[in-house]
Design a protein around this motif. Sequence first.
Motif, short mmCIF file in Angstrom:
data_model
loop_
_atom_site.label_atom_id
_atom_site.label_comp_id
_atom_site.label_asym_id
_atom_site.label_seq_id
_atom_site.Cartn_x
_atom_site.Cartn_y
_atom_site.Cartn_z
N THR A 55 0.85 -1.18 0.00
CA THR A 55 0.00 0.00 0.00
C THR A 55 0.89 1.24 0.00
OG1 THR A 55 -1.81 -1.05 1.22
CG2 THR A 55 -1.68 1.33 1.33
N LEU A 56 0.60 2.19 -0.88
CA LEU A 56 1.30 3.47 -0.86
C LEU A 56 0.36 4.55 -0.36
CD1 LEU A 56 3.65 3.93 -3.96
CD2 LEU A 56 4.22 3.38 -1.59
N GLU A 61 -4.41 9.83 0.64
CA GLU A 61 -4.96 8.79 -0.22
C GLU A 61 -4.11 7.52 -0.13
OE1 GLU A 61 -7.80 9.04 -1.97
OE2 GLU A 61 -8.08 11.03 -1.08
N VAL A 62 -4.77 6.38 -0.04
CA VAL A 62 -4.07 5.10 -0.02
C VAL A 62 -4.50 4.27 -1.22
CG1 VAL A 62 -3.64 4.95 2.47
CG2 VAL A 62 -5.85 4.21 1.54
N ALA A 63 -3.57 3.46 -1.71
CA ALA A 63 -3.88 2.60 -2.86
C ALA A 63 -2.94 1.41 -2.86
CB ALA A 63 -3.74 3.38 -4.17
N SER A 64 -3.45 0.27 -3.30
CA SER A 64 -2.61 -0.92 -3.46
C SER A 64 -1.88 -0.79 -4.79
CB SER A 64 -3.47 -2.18 -3.46
OG SER A 64 -4.06 -2.37 -2.20
N VAL A 65 -0.56 -0.78 -4.73
CA VAL A 65 0.23 -0.56 -5.93
C VAL A 65 0.92 -1.83 -6.41
CG1 VAL A 65 0.61 1.89 -5.48
CG2 VAL A 65 2.15 0.20 -4.47
N ALA A 66 0.90 -2.86 -5.59
CA ALA A 66 1.48 -4.15 -5.99
C ALA A 66 0.89 -5.25 -5.13
CB ALA A 66 3.00 -4.12 -5.83
N PHE A 67 0.75 -6.43 -5.71
CA PHE A 67 0.21 -7.57 -4.95
C PHE A 67 0.62 -8.85 -5.65
CE2 PHE A 67 -2.92 -5.44 -7.58
CZ PHE A 67 -3.30 -6.42 -8.48
N THR A 68 0.78 -9.92 -4.86
CA THR A 68 1.20 -11.19 -5.43
C THR A 68 0.04 -11.94 -6.07
OG1 THR A 68 0.94 -12.21 -3.24
CG2 THR A 68 3.14 -11.44 -3.85
N GLU A 69 -1.18 -11.75 -5.55
CA GLU A 69 -2.38 -12.34 -6.13
C GLU A 69 -3.52 -11.34 -5.97
OE1 GLU A 69 -2.48 -15.07 -7.78
OE2 GLU A 69 -0.57 -16.00 -7.22
N SER A 70 -4.56 -11.50 -6.77
CA SER A 70 -5.65 -10.52 -6.79
C SER A 70 -6.42 -10.44 -5.47
CB SER A 70 -6.61 -10.83 -7.93
OG SER A 70 -7.18 -12.12 -7.78
N LEU A 71 -6.45 -11.54 -4.71
CA LEU A 71 -7.20 -11.52 -3.45
C LEU A 71 -6.65 -10.47 -2.50
CD1 LEU A 71 -9.31 -12.55 -1.50
CD2 LEU A 71 -7.76 -14.41 -0.86
N TYR A 80 -10.03 0.27 1.99
CA TYR A 80 -10.03 1.64 1.48
C TYR A 80 -11.46 2.18 1.39
CZ TYR A 80 -5.41 0.06 -0.05
OH TYR A 80 -4.14 -0.47 -0.10
N GLU A 81 -12.38 1.31 0.96
CA GLU A 81 -13.78 1.72 0.84
C GLU A 81 -14.37 2.08 2.21
OE1 GLU A 81 -15.73 -1.52 -1.02
OE2 GLU A 81 -14.77 -1.23 -2.97
N ALA A 82 -13.98 1.31 3.22
CA ALA A 82 -14.49 1.55 4.57
C ALA A 82 -13.79 2.74 5.23
CB ALA A 82 -14.31 0.31 5.43
N ALA A 91 -0.46 2.05 7.47
CA ALA A 91 0.13 3.00 6.52
C ALA A 91 0.18 4.41 7.08
CB ALA A 91 -0.65 2.99 5.21
N SER A 92 -0.74 4.73 7.98
CA SER A 92 -0.80 6.09 8.51
C SER A 92 -0.18 6.24 9.89
CB SER A 92 -2.26 6.56 8.57
OG SER A 92 -3.03 5.70 9.39
N SER A 93 0.26 5.12 10.48
CA SER A 93 0.76 5.21 11.86
C SER A 93 2.15 4.62 12.06
CB SER A 93 -0.20 4.49 12.81
OG SER A 93 -0.27 3.09 12.50
N ASP A 94 2.73 4.00 11.01
CA ASP A 94 4.04 3.37 11.12
C ASP A 94 4.08 2.35 12.26
OD1 ASP A 94 6.68 2.67 10.78
OD2 ASP A 94 7.49 4.42 11.83
#
Length: 243
Positions: A55-56, A61-71, A80-82, A91-94
């Motif tokens: 996640t970047l 704004e957050v978005a999945s930029v890479a993943f090993t499988e679609s799930l 992200y929707e929630a 991602a926002s708290s380290d």
Amino acid sequence: MSTPEPGDESPRDPRAAFAELSKFMLGAQQLSETLARVAELAKQTTPGAAEVSVTLLHDTEVASVAFTESLAAQLDERQYEAGFGPCVDAASSDTTISIENTDDSPTYPDFARIARRHGITHTMSTGLPVQRRTIGALNVYSTAGGAFDDTTKELATAFATYAAVAVANADLYASTASLAANLQRALESRAVIDQAKGILMRDHRSSANGAFDLLIQLSSTSNRKLREIAQDIVDEAQRDPLQ
């Protein structure tokens, strides 16, 4: 003989993964390729990992930029929707945020139920820290029995530290390259527009402002970009230089 569950394969030596992350060369590959490799290395290195996503975080704004499988991407998108969930909060708290058992998660009950329906038994999201800020999170999804132990969490934190530098450098390089390309296109457009203005000033005996106003008028009436109109004028002048 039983069939191994996903994530049961012997994990890769983390030292080899750290060494590879530290040797990522700027510009050697596309940002997407770097991110995909980070996700794959995390899957290979983390015991029990079935799927991994990166996640970047840009501004808020957050978005999945890479993943090993679609799930993994689908589960991230649910969060992200929630507007909240392990990967969003990490991602926002380290911090490292885990769901020990998706059958019973008081903090993220809705997301845990969705993950369980897809066979995910436990999750771990670790922030990607760079220079006193967090640029995203590394998200690990498991289908194996038992939660991630403290050793695995420490490994994920160490991996995230190396990965954050590689990801931040790749992202910065891609942003800089994109900015440079946009600047080059802007300079080229300005040059073409200036040429067209000069041609119109000559042909219509007008001032620079008058020629530019005429360009704007032509662009508006034809519903085409100013640069395209200017390029047509320059091309026509080059075809008939004695005009």
